[in-house]
Scaffold this active site. Structure first.
Site, mmCIF file in Angstrom:
data_model
loop_
_atom_site.group_PDB
_atom_site.id
_atom_site.type_symbol
_atom_site.label_atom_id
_atom_site.label_comp_id
_atom_site.label_asym_id
_atom_site.label_seq_id
_atom_site.Cartn_x
_atom_site.Cartn_y
_atom_site.Cartn_z
ATOM 1 N N SER A 2 -8.928 -0.562 7.319
ATOM 2 C CA SER A 2 -8.811 -1.508 8.425
ATOM 3 C C SER A 2 -7.372 -1.645 8.886
ATOM 4 O O SER A 2 -7.098 -2.344 9.853
ATOM 5 C CB SER A 2 -9.358 -2.878 8.002
ATOM 6 O OG SER A 2 -8.598 -3.397 6.923
ATOM 7 N N LYS A 48 0.809 -1.217 0.000
ATOM 8 C CA LYS A 48 0.000 0.000 0.000
ATOM 9 C C LYS A 48 0.846 1.273 0.000
ATOM 10 O O LYS A 48 0.390 2.330 -0.442
ATOM 11 C CB LYS A 48 -0.923 0.017 1.218
ATOM 12 C CG LYS A 48 -2.062 -0.971 1.165
ATOM 13 C CD LYS A 48 -3.201 -0.462 0.319
ATOM 14 C CE LYS A 48 -4.438 -1.328 0.449
ATOM 15 N NZ LYS A 48 -5.572 -0.817 -0.342
#
Length: 310
Positions: free
Chosen positions: A78, A54
């Site tokens: 999350s 990410k």
């Protein structure tokens, strides 16, 4: 800011971010090769900045947001996306707020805070995440970086290094579809001879969406792979996955994820998270016979310190 998903934009994102991200290593294990019955290479994105792939898309997004004079950046997550965006925002000098479901792993929440993100908790549903994030974005005037359905994230995720001539397939975990769309688009355009397999918890049933247009009935999946609990892929991702991966969706059981996690931990000594083991479970239990040289992308390694495999 770019609104196009393209190989050229992926290359530009790589040039934009390369000085701040890792060129993560490739690992092998003869024992795993023997067990799988094929050559398996592991692309170690769990060793990337902030512990997941990410960081690539988040940094690209934050740099471009800074260039547009954004007041700050905001997202719902999350865990891994939130950590990555918080780190990226810190690197470029922007404030960051992350909306987090109450059931997110504590280690990932603490990671966001360590990168100076303001954390706002919400109910553990996608509708709560999205509505809370929208409210906060309007209140703060921050630029929203969607964890899945975002052009700058998809372009930024592209792994342009080390695809190599020695592989015939790539296996990766699929949640909201941003990373899957990035890899599928890039490989589909540059190396169409390589198959891209999307590995999912079986409840997701992505093949039914790609083949028949039928969405998963659930909003959030009940799976040990917490990074892919989102049941639906983004609207930007769906047509890309439909074009390149309709016939290459692999569904795995929860016990198969656990077994894959144990094997990675014990044989490679790499402390990946369950979502990364999901991709390997696809190879370990469901590899098509014609696949002989697979690249498995270990997408993340953010595991709670008290996590034990049952």
């Amino acid at each position: 800011m770019t609104t196009e998903i393209s190989v050229e934009e992926m290359e530009a994102a790589r040039n934009r971010t390369s000085s701040l991200i890792h060129n993560t290593p490739i690992m092998k294990s003869e024992k795993i090769d023997d067990k799988v019955g094929a050559k398996v290479l592991f692309k170690c994105e769990h060793l990337q900045k902030t512990g997941s792939f990410k960081a690539r898309g988040a940094l690209n997004s934050a740099i471009l947001a800074k260039e547009q004079n954004a007041k700050g950046v905001i997202a719902h997550s999350s865990g891994n996306h939130g950590q990555a965006l918080a780190w990226a925002a810190q690197k470029v000098g922007l404030p960051c707020t992350i909306v987090v479901p109450k059931n997110a792993p504590n280690s990932k929440v603490e990671g966001m805070k360590e990168y100076n993100a303001d954390v706002v908790f919400c109910e553990p549903t996608m509708s709560s995440r999205e509505s809370t994030c929208a409210e906060m974005a309007e209140k703060l005037g921050y630029y929203y970086v969607d964890p899945h359905n975002c052009v700058t994230m998809i372009n930024g995720h592209a792994i342009l290094e080390q695809a190599g001539d020695e592989i015939d397939s790539i296996f990766l975990s699929v949640g909201g579809g941003g990373f899957a769309a990035s890899v599928a688009f890039l490989i589909g355009n540059l190396r169409p001879d390589i198959e891209v397999y999307l590995v999912e918890p079986e409840e997701k049933n992505l093949a039914n969406l790609l083949e028949n247009g039928i969405q998963c009935a659930s909003e959030t999946l009940n799976t040990i792979a917490d990074g892919v609990r989102v049941a639906h892929v983004g609207s930007l991702c769906e047509p890309i996955l439909k074009k390149y991966c309709t016939r290459t969706v692999v569904s795995v059981k929860e016990e198969e994820i656990r077994d894959a996690l144990k094997l990675i931990w014990t044989r490679t000594k790499q402390r990946i998270e369950p979502t990364a083991a999901l991709a390997f479970a696809g190879v370990l239990y469901h590899k098509p016979d014609h696949v002989k040289k697979a690249l498995v992308i270990l997408c993340g390694g953010n595991v709670d310190t008290d996590y034990v495999i049952n």
